[in-house]
Every structure is written in C-alpha cells, then in structure tokens.
Design an enzyme around this catalytic site. Sequence first.
Site, PDB file in Angstrom:
ATOM      1  N   HIS A   1       3.293  -2.684   3.087  1.00 19.63           N
ATOM      2  CA  HIS A   1       3.480  -1.395   2.631  1.00 19.63           C
ATOM      3  C   HIS A   1       4.875  -1.369   1.740  1.00 19.63           C
ATOM      4  O   HIS A   1       5.542  -2.094   1.866  1.00 19.63           O
ATOM      5  CB  HIS A   1       3.466  -0.685   3.733  1.00 19.63           C
ATOM      6  CG  HIS A   1       2.209  -0.357   4.577  1.00 19.63           C
ATOM      7  ND1 HIS A   1       1.840  -1.236   5.357  1.00 19.63           N
ATOM      8  CD2 HIS A   1       1.168   0.351   4.278  1.00 19.63           C
ATOM      9  CE1 HIS A   1       0.516  -1.158   5.712  1.00 19.63           C
ATOM     10  NE2 HIS A   1      -0.164  -0.005   5.349  1.00 19.63           N
TER      11      HIS A   1
ATOM     12  N   ASP B   1       0.511  -1.058  -0.253  1.00 20.73           N
ATOM     13  CA  ASP B   1       0.112   0.075  -0.047  1.00 20.73           C
ATOM     14  C   ASP B   1       0.700   1.251  -0.166  1.00 20.73           C
ATOM     15  O   ASP B   1       1.997   1.282   0.281  1.00 20.73           O
ATOM     16  CB  ASP B   1      -0.866   0.145   1.235  1.00 20.73           C
ATOM     17  CG  ASP B   1      -2.208  -0.850   0.852  1.00 20.73           C
ATOM     18  OD1 ASP B   1      -3.150  -0.682   1.773  1.00 20.73           O
ATOM     19  OD2 ASP B   1      -2.357  -1.666   0.064  1.00 20.73           O
TER      20      ASP B   1
HETATM   21 ZN   LIG Z   1      -2.981   3.120   3.290  1.00 25.00          ZN
END
Ligand SMILES: [Zn+2]
Length: 308
Positions: free
Chosen positions: A285, A149
């Site tokens: 992430h 992300d």
């Molecule tokens: Zn996010």
Amino acid sequence: MLALGIAVVGLAAVAACTTVPGGGAIPVAAPTSATAEHRAVSPLDEPTGSVTSSSSSTRASSTAPPTVTVTSVPPTTKPKTTTKSTPKTTTTTKAKPKPTQTPTPKATATPKPTATKSTATTAPKTPATGPTVSGCGNPNPGKVLLTFDDGGPKAAAILAILDRYRIKARWFPTGQWANANGAMIQRLVADGQMLGNHTYSHPQMLSSLGKAELTRQVDLGYHPTKVFRFPFGASDATSRAIVTGKGYSICGWSIDTLDWRGNSADAITRIVTSQARPGSVVLMHMAFQADVDALPRIIENLRSRGLI
Ligand SMILES: [Zn+2]
C-alpha cells in the site's frame, strides 16, 4: 432310591475294602451328608481320579477309619482279551473325495477411492501464475509484479526506490485520491509506472450496493486503464459482471504482505521473499512506512533470484 443305593454301597465299601485295580484300598468314611454327595466308590467303579474324602476334623468325632488320599490311579489298560475275534472284514470304504471347495475368490479389496484433492474454492495462496493474477497486466509474467494500492503519503518514497532499481510496478489509486493527488498521478504515468482502477471511494463492491452504485464506482475510478482491482478483494457475480462488462481484466494478488495489519518491515520482507514465485503478484500500500523500509531488501532478494 439313590440315598438307599448310597447307603447300601457305603456300607459295602466300608465293610469290604476291595482292592481297586492299580492298588490301594479306598476306605471311605461313613456317609455323612458332606460325603454323601461324593459319589462313593463301588468296587464296580473304575476309580480314575482323585478321591479326597472329608477333612479329618469331622472324622475325629466319628469312628470312621483314617482317610487315605489316593491321588491318582493310572487308568488300567484292560488286559486285551486275546479272544480271537473274527477277522474284521475291513471294508475300506474309499473316502468319498471331499467336494473340492471352489476357493471363494478373495474379495478383491475395492481400491479405495484416492482422496481427490479438494478443489479449494478459495483463491490459491501463492500460485506461480494464477488466473486471478493474470489479469494484472504483468509485462513480465515470469517475474514478480509489485502492486501499491489506495493512495497515501508514501507514494513518492516508493516511487523513488522503484526508480533506483528501474522497476515498473502497478499502482491502484482510488479515484478520490487520484483526483486529490493529480501531480503524483502524473509523475507515475510519466515514469512508466502502470496504473489501475480501484473504484472511486473504495467500497465493498457487492451487489448489495446496487448496480447503479457499482457502475458509478467503476466509472469514477482512475482511468484510462484496462486493469481493475476490487477493494479488499471482495466481489460477487454482479460486480464482476459490471467490471468485466466494461472491458476490465480483474487483478487479484498472490502474496498479501499484511502491511494493512501493521506488519513490520521485517515481517513484510519475510512474507514476500519466502512466498515469491515467477508470476507472483505482491499486495502493498502507499500508506505505510514499513513498505518503504522493506522495499529495498525485497527487491535485492528477488533480483538475486532473477524474479524481478
Ligand atoms: Zn484497496
């Protein structure tokens, strides 16, 4: 009257130590107040029990005869008077048959309601395939889908590892980062990686933002794609309606590596390998080195189990 009777009786008892059936005379000391309560024994009484009279100390002073403790006198059985009694007509009254008590039916224990599994309202932790993860467009539903992300400096390193293991992940850059990292976005698209919309600037997509801002966040997020992931997983009916209204499927996750909390590569590896199931969606992430370090171990573990 009683006192008089007692005095009379006491005198009679002291005078006449009549034999008591079962033997033994019961001389009782002259009635002092203590013994007066003791019901003096009269020849008429069938003394059955033990009679103890008062202690010897009071006695020394008074001229009362020595006390004799008679412990127990077995009850005498009255000599059966063999008086021929008229043969009793034994009327055998037939015992009235006891009304048969209708057995009170045992209270059948009302079966305890089986505790219904609480329909947890919160999203299931690691569903094999859960509604929230079906929207991620996982090309292999029986396999684990890795997702990355936001955006960040580790995007290239992550892409290199995925290429080494020929894995296609789904990437959710913010529109802001995508706009700022077009080259990286192009490498991802060219590599066959899958992308998704993660809003423009990563706000909490709640109705408090207002419909206009919610709509703007969706419209300026990365596109073209039909998969949308809410920042922080936070949404409400208003924002979901806007997103699905624009034709996006909503992609959640079933395994949170908690890398955003600063987890180490070991911790991240442990979380994923212990929770992974067919159809699991793993949240990672593009900003953290720990993800880069954990990735090869995670892929090898899942691959050895046929999960990726
Ligand atoms: Zn996010």
